[in-house]
Design a protein around this motif. Structure first.
Motif, PDB file in Angstrom:
ATOM      1  N   ASN A   1      -8.145   6.944  -3.156  1.00  0.00           N
ATOM      2  CA  ASN A   1      -8.611   8.281  -3.269  1.00  0.00           C
ATOM      3  C   ASN A   1      -9.497   8.843  -2.912  1.00  0.00           C
ATOM      4  OD1 ASN A   1      -9.056   6.706  -5.827  1.00  0.00           O
ATOM      5  ND2 ASN A   1      -9.392   8.552  -6.715  1.00  0.00           N
ATOM      6  N   ALA A   2     -10.799   8.141  -3.161  1.00  0.00           N
ATOM      7  CA  ALA A   2     -11.948   8.609  -2.729  1.00  0.00           C
ATOM      8  C   ALA A   2     -12.151   8.561  -1.227  1.00  0.00           C
ATOM      9  CB  ALA A   2     -12.989   7.851  -3.343  1.00  0.00           C
ATOM     10  N   MET A   3     -11.699   7.519  -0.535  1.00  0.00           N
ATOM     11  CA  MET A   3     -11.758   7.416   0.763  1.00  0.00           C
ATOM     12  C   MET A   3     -10.841   8.402   1.341  1.00  0.00           C
ATOM     13  SD  MET A   3     -13.773   4.964   1.354  1.00  0.00           S
ATOM     14  CE  MET A   3     -13.534   4.726   3.043  1.00  0.00           C
ATOM     15  N   ARG A   4      -9.829   8.813   0.840  1.00  0.00           N
ATOM     16  CA  ARG A   4      -8.856   9.825   1.368  1.00  0.00           C
ATOM     17  C   ARG A   4      -9.511  11.142   1.476  1.00  0.00           C
ATOM     18  NH1 ARG A   4      -5.044   8.739  -1.773  1.00  0.00           N
ATOM     19  NH2 ARG A   4      -4.272   7.066  -0.372  1.00  0.00           N
TER      20      ARG A   4
ATOM     21  N   ARG B   1      -4.637 -10.492 -11.366  1.00  0.00           N
ATOM     22  CA  ARG B   1      -5.211 -10.477 -10.102  1.00  0.00           C
ATOM     23  C   ARG B   1      -4.952  -9.260  -9.515  1.00  0.00           C
ATOM     24  NH1 ARG B   1      -6.051 -15.751  -8.089  1.00  0.00           N
ATOM     25  NH2 ARG B   1      -7.313 -14.535  -6.483  1.00  0.00           N
ATOM     26  N   THR B   2      -5.770  -8.556  -8.712  1.00  0.00           N
ATOM     27  CA  THR B   2      -5.575  -7.103  -8.026  1.00  0.00           C
ATOM     28  C   THR B   2      -5.442  -7.549  -6.548  1.00  0.00           C
ATOM     29  OG1 THR B   2      -7.263  -6.196  -9.378  1.00  0.00           O
ATOM     30  CG2 THR B   2      -6.627  -5.124  -7.286  1.00  0.00           C
ATOM     31  N   ASP B   3      -4.157  -7.258  -6.187  1.00  0.00           N
ATOM     32  CA  ASP B   3      -3.600  -7.361  -4.867  1.00  0.00           C
ATOM     33  C   ASP B   3      -4.244  -6.095  -3.870  1.00  0.00           C
ATOM     34  OD1 ASP B   3      -2.328  -7.769  -2.248  1.00  0.00           O
ATOM     35  OD2 ASP B   3      -0.344  -8.294  -3.278  1.00  0.00           O
ATOM     36  N   ASN B   4      -5.532  -6.509  -3.451  1.00  0.00           N
ATOM     37  CA  ASN B   4      -6.168  -5.166  -2.590  1.00  0.00           C
ATOM     38  C   ASN B   4      -5.377  -5.025  -1.307  1.00  0.00           C
ATOM     39  OD1 ASN B   4      -8.124  -4.512  -4.601  1.00  0.00           O
ATOM     40  ND2 ASN B   4      -9.305  -6.378  -3.951  1.00  0.00           N
ATOM     41  N   ALA B   5      -4.836  -6.052  -0.887  1.00  0.00           N
ATOM     42  CA  ALA B   5      -3.918  -5.843   0.511  1.00  0.00           C
ATOM     43  C   ALA B   5      -2.943  -4.970   0.217  1.00  0.00           C
ATOM     44  CB  ALA B   5      -3.571  -7.167   1.066  1.00  0.00           C
ATOM     45  N   ALA B   6      -2.090  -5.250  -0.954  1.00  0.00           N
ATOM     46  CA  ALA B   6      -0.952  -4.334  -1.349  1.00  0.00           C
ATOM     47  C   ALA B   6      -1.616  -2.858  -1.432  1.00  0.00           C
ATOM     48  CB  ALA B   6      -0.208  -4.751  -2.544  1.00  0.00           C
ATOM     49  N   ILE B   7      -2.790  -2.619  -2.215  1.00  0.00           N
ATOM     50  CA  ILE B   7      -3.144  -1.626  -2.361  1.00  0.00           C
ATOM     51  C   ILE B   7      -3.354  -0.553  -0.967  1.00  0.00           C
ATOM     52  CG2 ILE B   7      -5.310  -0.005  -3.150  1.00  0.00           C
ATOM     53  CD1 ILE B   7      -5.384  -2.183  -5.449  1.00  0.00           C
ATOM     54  N   GLU B   8      -3.937  -1.120  -0.236  1.00  0.00           N
ATOM     55  CA  GLU B   8      -4.258  -0.831   1.154  1.00  0.00           C
ATOM     56  C   GLU B   8      -2.856  -0.504   1.810  1.00  0.00           C
ATOM     57  OE1 GLU B   8      -6.887  -1.416   5.239  1.00  0.00           O
ATOM     58  OE2 GLU B   8      -6.710  -3.092   3.776  1.00  0.00           O
ATOM     59  N   ARG B   9      -2.023  -1.411   1.788  1.00  0.00           N
ATOM     60  CA  ARG B   9      -0.656  -0.978   2.595  1.00  0.00           C
ATOM     61  C   ARG B   9       0.055   0.039   1.847  1.00  0.00           C
ATOM     62  NH1 ARG B   9      -0.134  -6.730   1.949  1.00  0.00           N
ATOM     63  NH2 ARG B   9       1.356  -6.405   0.096  1.00  0.00           N
TER      64      ARG B   9
ATOM     65  N   THR C   1       0.794  -3.582 -12.797  1.00  0.00           N
ATOM     66  CA  THR C   1      -0.652  -3.331 -12.679  1.00  0.00           C
ATOM     67  C   THR C   1      -0.729  -1.970 -11.647  1.00  0.00           C
ATOM     68  OG1 THR C   1      -1.254  -5.305 -13.775  1.00  0.00           O
ATOM     69  CG2 THR C   1      -3.097  -3.570 -12.381  1.00  0.00           C
ATOM     70  N   LEU C   2      -0.152  -2.610 -10.516  1.00  0.00           N
ATOM     71  CA  LEU C   2      -0.204  -1.624  -9.367  1.00  0.00           C
ATOM     72  C   LEU C   2       0.376  -0.289  -9.534  1.00  0.00           C
ATOM     73  CD1 LEU C   2       0.659  -4.069  -6.302  1.00  0.00           C
ATOM     74  CD2 LEU C   2      -1.652  -2.796  -6.579  1.00  0.00           C
ATOM     75  N   ARG C   3       1.810  -0.422 -10.264  1.00  0.00           N
ATOM     76  CA  ARG C   3       2.444   0.939 -10.715  1.00  0.00           C
ATOM     77  C   ARG C   3       1.594   1.576 -11.535  1.00  0.00           C
ATOM     78  NH1 ARG C   3       6.999  -2.178 -11.266  1.00  0.00           N
ATOM     79  NH2 ARG C   3       6.870  -2.316 -13.424  1.00  0.00           N
TER      80      ARG C   3
ATOM     81  N   VAL D   1      -3.264   7.479 -10.452  1.00  0.00           N
ATOM     82  CA  VAL D   1      -4.640   7.531  -9.905  1.00  0.00           C
ATOM     83  C   VAL D   1      -4.986   7.512  -8.431  1.00  0.00           C
ATOM     84  CG1 VAL D   1      -7.114   6.669 -10.197  1.00  0.00           C
ATOM     85  CG2 VAL D   1      -5.564   6.691 -12.247  1.00  0.00           C
ATOM     86  N   LEU D   2      -4.687   6.323  -7.817  1.00  0.00           N
ATOM     87  CA  LEU D   2      -5.010   6.099  -6.388  1.00  0.00           C
ATOM     88  C   LEU D   2      -4.022   6.763  -5.396  1.00  0.00           C
ATOM     89  CD1 LEU D   2      -5.253   2.148  -6.516  1.00  0.00           C
ATOM     90  CD2 LEU D   2      -6.797   4.099  -7.089  1.00  0.00           C
ATOM     91  N   GLY D   3      -2.890   7.459  -6.013  1.00  0.00           N
ATOM     92  CA  GLY D   3      -1.966   8.243  -5.071  1.00  0.00           C
ATOM     93  C   GLY D   3      -2.360   9.600  -4.880  1.00  0.00           C
ATOM     94  N   TRP D   4      -3.794  10.286  -5.163  1.00  0.00           N
ATOM     95  CA  TRP D   4      -4.149  11.519  -4.933  1.00  0.00           C
ATOM     96  C   TRP D   4      -4.023  11.752  -3.504  1.00  0.00           C
ATOM     97  CZ3 TRP D   4      -8.148  13.241  -2.280  1.00  0.00           C
ATOM     98  CH2 TRP D   4      -8.542  14.509  -2.528  1.00  0.00           C
ATOM     99  N   THR D   5      -3.943  12.887  -3.111  1.00  0.00           N
ATOM    100  CA  THR D   5      -3.709  13.320  -1.668  1.00  0.00           C
ATOM    101  C   THR D   5      -4.385  14.699  -1.632  1.00  0.00           C
ATOM    102  OG1 THR D   5      -1.814  14.467  -1.804  1.00  0.00           O
ATOM    103  CG2 THR D   5      -1.753  12.105  -0.890  1.00  0.00           C
ATOM    104  N   VAL D   6      -5.126  15.011  -0.405  1.00  0.00           N
ATOM    105  CA  VAL D   6      -5.780  16.407  -0.447  1.00  0.00           C
ATOM    106  C   VAL D   6      -4.614  17.505  -0.023  1.00  0.00           C
ATOM    107  CG1 VAL D   6      -7.273  17.532   1.174  1.00  0.00           C
ATOM    108  CG2 VAL D   6      -7.626  15.195   0.777  1.00  0.00           C
ATOM    109  N   GLY D   7      -4.872  18.584  -0.761  1.00  0.00           N
ATOM    110  CA  GLY D   7      -3.933  19.535  -0.560  1.00  0.00           C
ATOM    111  C   GLY D   7      -4.198  20.610  -1.928  1.00  0.00           C
TER     112      GLY D   7
END
Length: 373
Positions: A49-52, A85-93, A360-362, A367-373
């Motif tokens: 969300n911050a990178m976005r 474990r945090t699946d960071n690859a899944a987060i990026e996808r 955990t991903l759900r 939090v992470l799914g925020w978009t600009v708008g």
């Protein structure tokens, strides 16, 4: 249409707001109390969300290049065994951006470089703001400024929040001392970054560019307690003791952790709160700076409209429920992390171990799914 903005506070949120406004052609001045724009902190986790938000400013590529992508990680127990474990690859996808760890000073440098020198006013601590029909007047150490709007990005102990929200409760101590540091350059460790949970204490580490490591944690303690952190965590699983031993003398930054009770509004006339001044939160979710970046780009987008008051109402309507929800979520997780009673700690660790990674991903999605708008 806003014609000039003063930002009080030259931290991450204040500078990001100034960048967003400058890119829209809105004259902006950033008043910073320190003699220069710099950050004395350690590492910083920038979630998707911050990178976005940074991408909307055209700065995400620079920040990613200045940081390190966290490729794995999760939570371990006091013995070093994986709890989750945090699946960071899944987060990026799923979210389009990875988790990036960057030194705070690097992020600040990138934000400062995106602004003209004329917008930057160091050694200009804000003393007070006066509002009248013609706008807002800001008195500061170097003189005064007049603008249509003042953005109070002056942190947890915001002077402007105290002035314009005098009945609001102040910061509340959450019961722990947080600490963080950056090591000297070290050989690359063949171990994934992780957070280790103990009884009323936690510690974590992750890689930074330049063969350095960011180490951090918290200890449940009375307000103002002092710790020798390398000695305190000496018996913890590898590589934490070695990382703490590689921290330069005097480089551990330790502060009592506070958050802010919810405010009824982030707007008072033409003064608007942003970042920690509005919603300081426990750092356990790594969302403090992330939410400040979201605030910055959202406020600038709201100000695209012709009416300033309507824009501020929209900013408050959009940002206050979201940020206050994340403050509550951080507080709940920290309360669990601070448990000290052995049966409760055992149940907590077992629950974490039995929780599927997909759950955990759900849970992270809002939090992470925020978009600009």
């Amino acid at each position: 249409m806003v014609s000039r903005v003063v930002v009080a506070g030259g931290g991450i949120g204040g500078l990001a707001t100034a960048v967003a406004l400058h890119q829209r052609g809105i004259p902006v001045v950033v008043l910073e109390r320190a003699p220069e724009f710099r950050e004395i902190g350690a590492g910083l986790s920038l979630w998707p969300n911050a990178m976005r938000a940074l991408d909307s400013l055209g700065l995400a590529a620079q920040v990613r290049a200045a940081g390190a992508v966290e490729t794995g990680g999760g939570v371990r127990d006091r013995a070093g065994r994986w709890l989750s474990r945090t699946d960071n690859a899944a987060i990026e996808r799923r979210h389009g951006w990875p988790l990036v760890v960057v030194h705070r000073a690097e992020l600040l440098r990138i934000l400062v470089s995106a602004l003209p020198a004329s917008s930057l006013r160091p050694d200009s601590e804000v003393h007070a703001v006066a509002q009248d029909g013609s706008g807002v007047s800001v008195t500061h150490r170097g003189g005064s400024e007049h603008a249509d709007l003042v953005v109070a990005a002056d942190g947890l102990n915001s002077i402007l929040r105290r002035q314009w929200w005098p009945r609001a409760a102040g910061p509340r101590y959450v019961g722990c001392t947080g600490w963080r540091a950056v090591t000297k350059p070290l050989p690359r460790l063949e171990v994934e970054g992780a957070v280790l949970w103990g009884r009323g204490e936690r510690a974590g580490f992750t890689v930074l560019p330049g063969s350095r490591y960011y180490v951090f944690g918290a200890v449940t303690a009375p307000r103002g307690a002092a710790f020798d952190f390398p000695r305190h965590f000496a018996g913890w699983p590898d590589p934490l003791p070695a990382l703490l031993a590689a921290v330069p003398d005097g480089a551990v930054i330790a502060r009592d952790v506070h958050d802010l009770p919810p405010l009824p509004t982030y707007v008072c006339g033409r003064v608007v709160l942003l970042g920690d001044a509005a919603h300081a939160m426990n750092p356990i979710l790594g969302q403090g700076a992330c939410q400040a970046l979201e605030d910055a780009v959202t406020l600038a987008a709201c100000l695209d409209g012709p009416d300033v008051d309507t824009a501020l109402e929209r900013y408050d309507r959009v940002r206050r429920p979201r940020t206050q929800s994340i403050v509550r979520r951080s507080a709940r997780l920290d309360a669990v992390a601070q448990w000290t009673w052995p049966p409760a700690v055992l149940a907590r660790d077992l629950g974490a171990r039995l929780t599927p990674a997909r759950a955990t991903l759900r849970a992270m999605e809002p939090v992470l799914g925020w978009t600009v708008g």
